[in-house]
Write a protein that holds these residues in place. Structure first.
Motif, PDB file in Angstrom:
ATOM      1  N   PRO A  80       8.146  -4.653  -4.427  1.00  0.00           N
ATOM      2  CA  PRO A  80       8.882  -3.655  -3.635  1.00  0.00           C
ATOM      3  C   PRO A  80      10.238  -3.352  -4.255  1.00  0.00           C
ATOM      4  O   PRO A  80      10.936  -4.254  -4.722  1.00  0.00           O
ATOM      5  N   SER A 103      11.740   3.141  -5.964  1.00  0.00           N
ATOM      6  CA  SER A 103      11.944   2.503  -4.658  1.00  0.00           C
ATOM      7  C   SER A 103      10.611   2.305  -3.946  1.00  0.00           C
ATOM      8  O   SER A 103      10.468   2.645  -2.759  1.00  0.00           O
ATOM      9  N   LYS A 159       7.427   0.962  -1.973  1.00  0.00           N
ATOM     10  CA  LYS A 159       7.258   0.149  -0.770  1.00  0.00           C
ATOM     11  C   LYS A 159       5.812  -0.338  -0.704  1.00  0.00           C
ATOM     12  O   LYS A 159       4.920   0.295  -1.286  1.00  0.00           O
TER      13      LYS A 159
END
Length: 124
Positions: free
Chosen positions: A14, A84, A86
């Motif tokens: 992550p 970024s 997730k």
């Protein structure tokens, strides 16, 4: 008949980044819309980003500000820069294309007749 070949998937933690690539086997000289969809088992295919032959881009809210779609027409290559990341970004990513059409939102996977084989992205 256009064939699309994706690459660049993999596993990342992550917050990490990946860049996906999609090569078209032939140059598409007409108006077109190309983009990326994501498939998660048990869920509908989700349109993430698109770019048209004029270079106009659109993004789903879920990836806006984190993903960037771009194309290199000289190399017949489409890219998706994913930052970024997730865990919910995990899934199979497909490159898609539609010819002689503009890009529209909301994305509908049935609007795209050409699909790559998919590349797996795992964020964990």
């Amino acid at each position: 008949h256009v064939q699309l070949v994706e690459s660049g998937g993999g596993s990342v933690q992550p917050g990490g980044s990946l860049r996906l690539s999609c090569v078209a086997t032939e140059y598409i000289p007409y108006k077109f819309c190309v983009g990326w969809f994501r498939q998660v088992p048990g869920k509908e295919r989700e349109g993430l980003a698109s770019i048209d032959s004029d270079g106009a881009t659109m993004y789903a809210d879920s990836v806006k500000g984190r993903f960037t779609i771009s194309q290199d027409n000289a190399e017949n290559t489409l890219y998706l820069q994913m930052n970024s990341l997730k865990p919910e970004d995990s899934g199979t990513y497909f490159c898609v294309a539609d010819i002689l059409e503009n890009c529209y939102q909301p994305y509908d996977h049935t609007d795209f007749p050409y699909w790559g084989q998919g590349t797996q992205v795992t964020v964990s």
